[in-house]
Design an enzyme around this catalytic site. Structure first.
Site, PDB file in Angstrom:
ATOM      1  N   CYS A   1     -26.074  -1.122 -34.091  1.00 57.22           N
ATOM      2  CA  CYS A   1     -24.671  -1.544 -34.142  1.00 57.22           C
ATOM      3  C   CYS A   1     -23.901  -0.863 -33.003  1.00 57.22           C
ATOM      4  O   CYS A   1     -24.216   0.252 -32.607  1.00 57.22           O
ATOM      5  CB  CYS A   1     -24.053  -1.172 -35.491  1.00 57.22           C
ATOM      6  SG  CYS A   1     -22.340  -1.756 -35.664  1.00 57.22           S
TER       7      CYS A   1
ATOM      8  N   ASP B   1     -21.099   0.385 -33.190  1.00 60.83           N
ATOM      9  CA  ASP B   1     -20.276   1.458 -33.759  1.00 60.83           C
ATOM     10  C   ASP B   1     -20.500   2.778 -33.011  1.00 60.83           C
ATOM     11  O   ASP B   1     -21.635   3.230 -32.858  1.00 60.83           O
ATOM     12  CB  ASP B   1     -20.648   1.632 -35.244  1.00 60.83           C
ATOM     13  CG  ASP B   1     -19.640   2.501 -35.987  1.00 60.83           C
ATOM     14  OD1 ASP B   1     -19.427   3.658 -35.558  1.00 60.83           O
ATOM     15  OD2 ASP B   1     -19.070   2.025 -36.980  1.00 60.83           O
TER      16      ASP B   1
ATOM     17  N   ARG C   1     -20.174   5.684 -33.753  1.00 62.18           N
ATOM     18  CA  ARG C   1     -20.700   6.826 -34.521  1.00 62.18           C
ATOM     19  C   ARG C   1     -22.212   6.769 -34.713  1.00 62.18           C
ATOM     20  O   ARG C   1     -22.779   7.641 -35.374  1.00 62.18           O
ATOM     21  CB  ARG C   1     -20.008   6.881 -35.898  1.00 62.18           C
ATOM     22  CG  ARG C   1     -18.500   7.072 -35.806  1.00 62.18           C
ATOM     23  CD  ARG C   1     -17.833   6.729 -37.125  1.00 62.18           C
ATOM     24  NE  ARG C   1     -18.016   5.324 -37.490  1.00 62.18           N
ATOM     25  CZ  ARG C   1     -17.581   4.763 -38.611  1.00 62.18           C
ATOM     26  NH1 ARG C   1     -16.944   5.513 -39.503  1.00 62.18           N
ATOM     27  NH2 ARG C   1     -17.782   3.495 -38.858  1.00 62.18           N
TER      28      ARG C   1
ATOM     29  N   HIS D   1     -26.104   0.500 -40.342  1.00 61.77           N
ATOM     30  CA  HIS D   1     -25.563   1.729 -40.935  1.00 61.77           C
ATOM     31  C   HIS D   1     -24.676   1.390 -42.124  1.00 61.77           C
ATOM     32  O   HIS D   1     -23.987   0.367 -42.124  1.00 61.77           O
ATOM     33  CB  HIS D   1     -24.788   2.555 -39.903  1.00 61.77           C
ATOM     34  CG  HIS D   1     -23.571   1.843 -39.355  1.00 61.77           C
ATOM     35  ND1 HIS D   1     -22.298   2.125 -39.772  1.00 61.77           N
ATOM     36  CD2 HIS D   1     -23.453   0.847 -38.444  1.00 61.77           C
ATOM     37  CE1 HIS D   1     -21.441   1.340 -39.133  1.00 61.77           C
ATOM     38  NE2 HIS D   1     -22.110   0.553 -38.318  1.00 61.77           N
TER      39      HIS D   1
ATOM     40  N   CYS E   1     -20.814  -0.337 -42.599  1.00 58.66           N
ATOM     41  CA  CYS E   1     -20.608  -1.054 -41.321  1.00 58.66           C
ATOM     42  C   CYS E   1     -19.372  -1.967 -41.388  1.00 58.66           C
ATOM     43  O   CYS E   1     -19.252  -2.815 -42.267  1.00 58.66           O
ATOM     44  CB  CYS E   1     -21.850  -1.882 -40.998  1.00 58.66           C
ATOM     45  SG  CYS E   1     -21.726  -2.794 -39.450  1.00 58.66           S
TER      46      CYS E   1
HETATM   47 ZN   LIG Z   1     -21.518  -1.300 -37.691  1.00 58.64          ZN
END
Ligand SMILES: [Zn+2]
Length: 219
Positions: A50, A52, A54, A106, A109
């Site tokens: 992803c 993302d 993090r 994750h 999400c």
């Molecule tokens: Zn995500």
């Protein structure tokens, strides 16, 4: 060398200053570091994760530059007509000869959460998130039986990873490599933002069973 940071420095300038610090630190620890990296690009892993911020693939797996080939998009999707992803997949499988392809989602999400809502995110995002809604529909009964919203979201995160791994197995790129070179192994993982741990949730070994409809028999 210590670089003085100005508090009013633009955010992007800080990135450049930190980059300089990092490069100097690496050379300080190992003078041959960059010279060595110039000549190696033989990762064993393709990571599809992803976007993302993090979930940085190398940091959470403790891998070094040169060890992991990375593609990231919102909610780690494998979409049939995604030229970007398929270029990466083709190059990783046929040129780099990776042994493993990892799809890593994750928990919590935002992309999955958005797809579970009925909100209009405008055309392009709606189009992307539609693919996740399609996964929900496949597992509607199982998901609708989970009353807790967070648990339902996290179950969809796991099921989405599983579906994306199966999408990989449906491609001729993967099937050809399975047939000729008995690789790559496909892995579906989910990362927890809460404790930093990765949970394997699904895997497919070379030659694993797939719906006959998707099998190419003249590879
Ligand atoms: Zn995500």
């Amino acid at each position: 060398m210590v670089v003085t940071k100005n508090c009013n420095m633009n955010e992007y300038q800080k990135l450049l200053v930190d980059n300089k610090e990092w490069a100097e630190e690496m050379v300080g620890k190992d003078p041959d570091y960059f010279n060595r990296l110039l000549h190696i690009q033989t990762p064993s892993f393709l990571w599809i994760g992803c976007s993302d911020s993090r979930v940085p693939a190398d940091k959470i797996t403790g891998t070094q530059p040169g060890e992991i080939f990375v593609h990231r998009n919102i909610a780690n999707l494998v979409i049939n007509d995604d030229v970007n992803l398929f270029s990466v997949l083709d190059y990783a499988v046929n040129q780099l000869k990776v042994k493993h392809v990892i799809i890593c989602g994750h928990y919590g999400c935002g992309g999955i959460q958005a797809a579970m809502s009925n909100r209009d995110y405008n055309y392009v995002l709606n189009m992307w998130l539609r693919n996740i809604k399609d996964v929900y529909r496949l597992y509607r009964e199982e998901l609708d039986n989970i009353p807790n919203e967070e648990k339902r979201l996290n179950m969809l995160v796991e099921l989405n990873v599983k579906e994306q791994v199966m999408h990989l197995a449906k491609t001729s790129v993967i099937q050809r490599a399975w047939k000729n070179e008995q690789r790559p192994y496909l892995h579906g993982w989910v990362y927890s933002l809460e404790n930093g741990l990765i949970k394997p949730v699904f895997e497919m070994n070379p030659g694993a069973h797939i719906d006959p409809l998707y099998i190419y028999d003249d590879l």
